[in-house]
Design an enzyme around this catalytic site. Structure first.
Site, PDB file in Angstrom:
ATOM      1  CE  LYS A 122       2.177 -10.647 -10.691  1.00  0.00           C
ATOM      2  NZ  LYS A 122       1.828  -9.578  -9.789  1.00  0.00           N
ATOM      3  CB  ALA A 182       6.630  -0.484 -14.413  1.00  0.00           C
ATOM      4  N   GLY A 200       2.531  -4.064 -12.509  1.00  0.00           N
ATOM      5  CA  GLY A 200       2.117  -5.035 -11.487  1.00  0.00           C
ATOM      6  C   GLY A 200       1.507  -6.283 -12.089  1.00  0.00           C
ATOM      7  CG  ASP A 258       6.006 -12.114  -9.726  1.00  0.00           C
ATOM      8  OD1 ASP A 258       5.739 -12.677  -8.639  1.00  0.00           O
ATOM      9  OD2 ASP A 258       5.799 -10.909  -9.951  1.00  0.00           O
TER      10      ASP A 258
HETATM   11  P1  ATP Z   1       5.837  -7.376 -11.077  1.00  0.00           P
HETATM   12  O1  ATP Z   1       4.363  -7.476 -11.272  1.00  0.00           O
HETATM   13  O2  ATP Z   1       6.549  -8.705 -11.255  1.00  0.00           O
HETATM   14  O3  ATP Z   1       6.249  -6.633  -9.877  1.00  0.00           O
HETATM   15  P2  ATP Z   1       5.792  -5.367 -13.108  1.00  0.00           P
HETATM   16  O4  ATP Z   1       4.807  -5.942 -14.057  1.00  0.00           O
HETATM   17  O5  ATP Z   1       5.317  -4.290 -12.192  1.00  0.00           O
HETATM   18  O6  ATP Z   1       6.435  -6.538 -12.290  1.00  0.00           O
HETATM   19  P3  ATP Z   1       7.671  -5.294 -15.240  1.00  0.00           P
HETATM   20  O7  ATP Z   1       6.882  -4.828 -16.414  1.00  0.00           O
HETATM   21  O8  ATP Z   1       7.965  -6.733 -15.145  1.00  0.00           O
HETATM   22  O9  ATP Z   1       6.989  -4.792 -13.907  1.00  0.00           O
HETATM   23  O10 ATP Z   1       9.016  -4.476 -15.254  1.00  0.00           O
HETATM   24  C1  ATP Z   1       9.567  -3.739 -14.214  1.00  0.00           C
HETATM   25  C2  ATP Z   1      10.851  -3.088 -14.730  1.00  0.00           C
HETATM   26  O11 ATP Z   1      11.726  -4.105 -15.210  1.00  0.00           O
HETATM   27  C3  ATP Z   1      10.586  -2.165 -15.911  1.00  0.00           C
HETATM   28  O12 ATP Z   1      10.548  -0.833 -15.490  1.00  0.00           O
HETATM   29  C4  ATP Z   1      11.744  -2.442 -16.877  1.00  0.00           C
HETATM   30  O13 ATP Z   1      12.682  -1.390 -16.866  1.00  0.00           O
HETATM   31  C5  ATP Z   1      12.429  -3.697 -16.364  1.00  0.00           C
HETATM   32  N1  ATP Z   1      12.416  -4.812 -17.349  1.00  0.00           N
HETATM   33  C6  ATP Z   1      13.408  -5.664 -17.597  1.00  0.00           C
HETATM   34  N2  ATP Z   1      13.074  -6.567 -18.536  1.00  0.00           N
HETATM   35  C7  ATP Z   1      11.818  -6.295 -18.896  1.00  0.00           C
HETATM   36  C8  ATP Z   1      10.927  -6.895 -19.831  1.00  0.00           C
HETATM   37  N3  ATP Z   1      11.270  -7.918 -20.604  1.00  0.00           N
HETATM   38  N4  ATP Z   1       9.686  -6.363 -19.909  1.00  0.00           N
HETATM   39  C9  ATP Z   1       9.334  -5.310 -19.124  1.00  0.00           C
HETATM   40  N5  ATP Z   1      10.148  -4.711 -18.262  1.00  0.00           N
HETATM   41  C10 ATP Z   1      11.383  -5.190 -18.127  1.00  0.00           C
END
Ligand code: ATP
Length: 294
Positions: free
Chosen positions: A10, A96, A98, A136
């Protein structure tokens, strides 16, 4: 039997953040859009629940700290399922970054296991289970373009005409969402008690005025994320110099650049890598449906 599900990333076209409540949560008013950058979740029957990660997520933990594993265990408990499943996640969504990659995996796992275990849960039930896993997750189930209020999990589908083309500029090092919110509390703009999405923005979405949407997209976390990530700042500066409308995606550090279809990914990648040699660019379009069986 094997079930495969595509779970989209997203982007927040609009992210208004309110002042933290006594419980520490920030009320949000956000417009989500699901884009055609997918993680694939594949499940097979097994006695126990196991998880394997592949693609760019091969190094991630596969225990209960992984949102896909948490989704599987949670669903098994909810539906009183005794069977297991081998789950494989092929990861393409930046980690991580976003873009809700972890939440997409949780959503994909719920949809895949609902089918594998023949649970026949309604979308409403899945949304409720999803909300318990993360704010989310419901949107990753719903997809399309939607307004998210409160923690972003109270969703209303939005009328959105037209297609949006994006180039996502991703970074090697991620940002922690809680850290970005902490910085927002310390140094961010003064936050209202009740954040809102500008009604002109919603009207432009409904009318398919993609130019207006690109020019008025906003992210209250953007400045804080950029202040915490030198390379993301350099990418945003390069976008400004090239008059490319761009926003920080969610809590960053991914930068989402609005492009017209004829803009070339190669030339944009070159431009971005002049600013940050390690930056990667990926093209995607939205909106697309939420997590779905393929
Ligand atoms: P958001 O946009 O919802 O804030 P994000 O995209 O920034 O999230 P994610 O990639 O969802 O971040 O992951 C954040 C942290 O969650 C990662 O650093 C990782 O250690 C942990 N994590 C747990 N499960 C997963 C997964 N299936 N995929 C990615 N990261 C995961």
């Amino acid at each position: 039997m094997t079930v495969s599900v595509r779970a989209p990333a997203k982007v927040n076209l609009y992210l208004a953040v309110g002042a933290p409540r006594p419980d520490g949560y920030h009320p949000l008013a956000t417009v989500f859009q699901a884009v055609d950058l997918y993680d694939t979740v594949t499940v097979r029957p097994a006695d126990e629940i196991t998880l394997q990660m592949g693609g760019i997520g091969a190094h991630l933990p596969t225990d209960y700290t992984n949102l896909a594993m948490r989704a599987a265990v949670h669903l098994a408990e909810f539906a009183d399922v005794e069977e297991g499943a081998d789950i494989f996640v092929e990861k393409r969504i930046p980690i991580a970054g976003g873009m809700a990659g972890g939440s997409a995996d949780a959503a994909g796992t719920l949809v895949a296991l609902d089918r594998l275990w023949a649970l026949g849960l309604s979308q409403e039930q899945l949304l409720r289970i999803g909300a318990e896993l993360g704010a989310d997750v419901p949107f990753c189930l719903m997809g399309g373009t939607a307004l998210g209020m409160n923690r972003g999990d109270e969703l209303t589908p939005l009328l959105s005409r037209g297609k949006y083309s994006w180039v996502f500029v991703t970074q090697e090092a991620g940002l922690s969402t809680p850290d970005v919110f902490r910085r927002f509390d310390l140094e961010g703009p003064e936050a209202p008690e009740v954040p809102e999405v500008d009604t002109r923005f919603l009207a432009a979405l409904a009318q398919g005025d993609t130019e207006f949407v690109a020019r008025h997209a906003q992210n209250d976390l953007g400045e804080c994320a950029l202040a915490m990530h030198t390379d993301a700042r350099a990418i945003m500066d390069a976008c400004h110099r090239a008059s490319l409308p761009a926003i920080v995606s969610g809590s960053g550090p991914t930068i989402a650049v609005f492009v017209s279809q004829d803009e070339c990914l190669d030339s944009l990648t070159e431009l971005m890598q002049e600013a940050v040699p390690t930056a990667q660019c990926v093209a995607a379009r939205g909106p697309v449906p939420g997590a779905h069986v393929v």
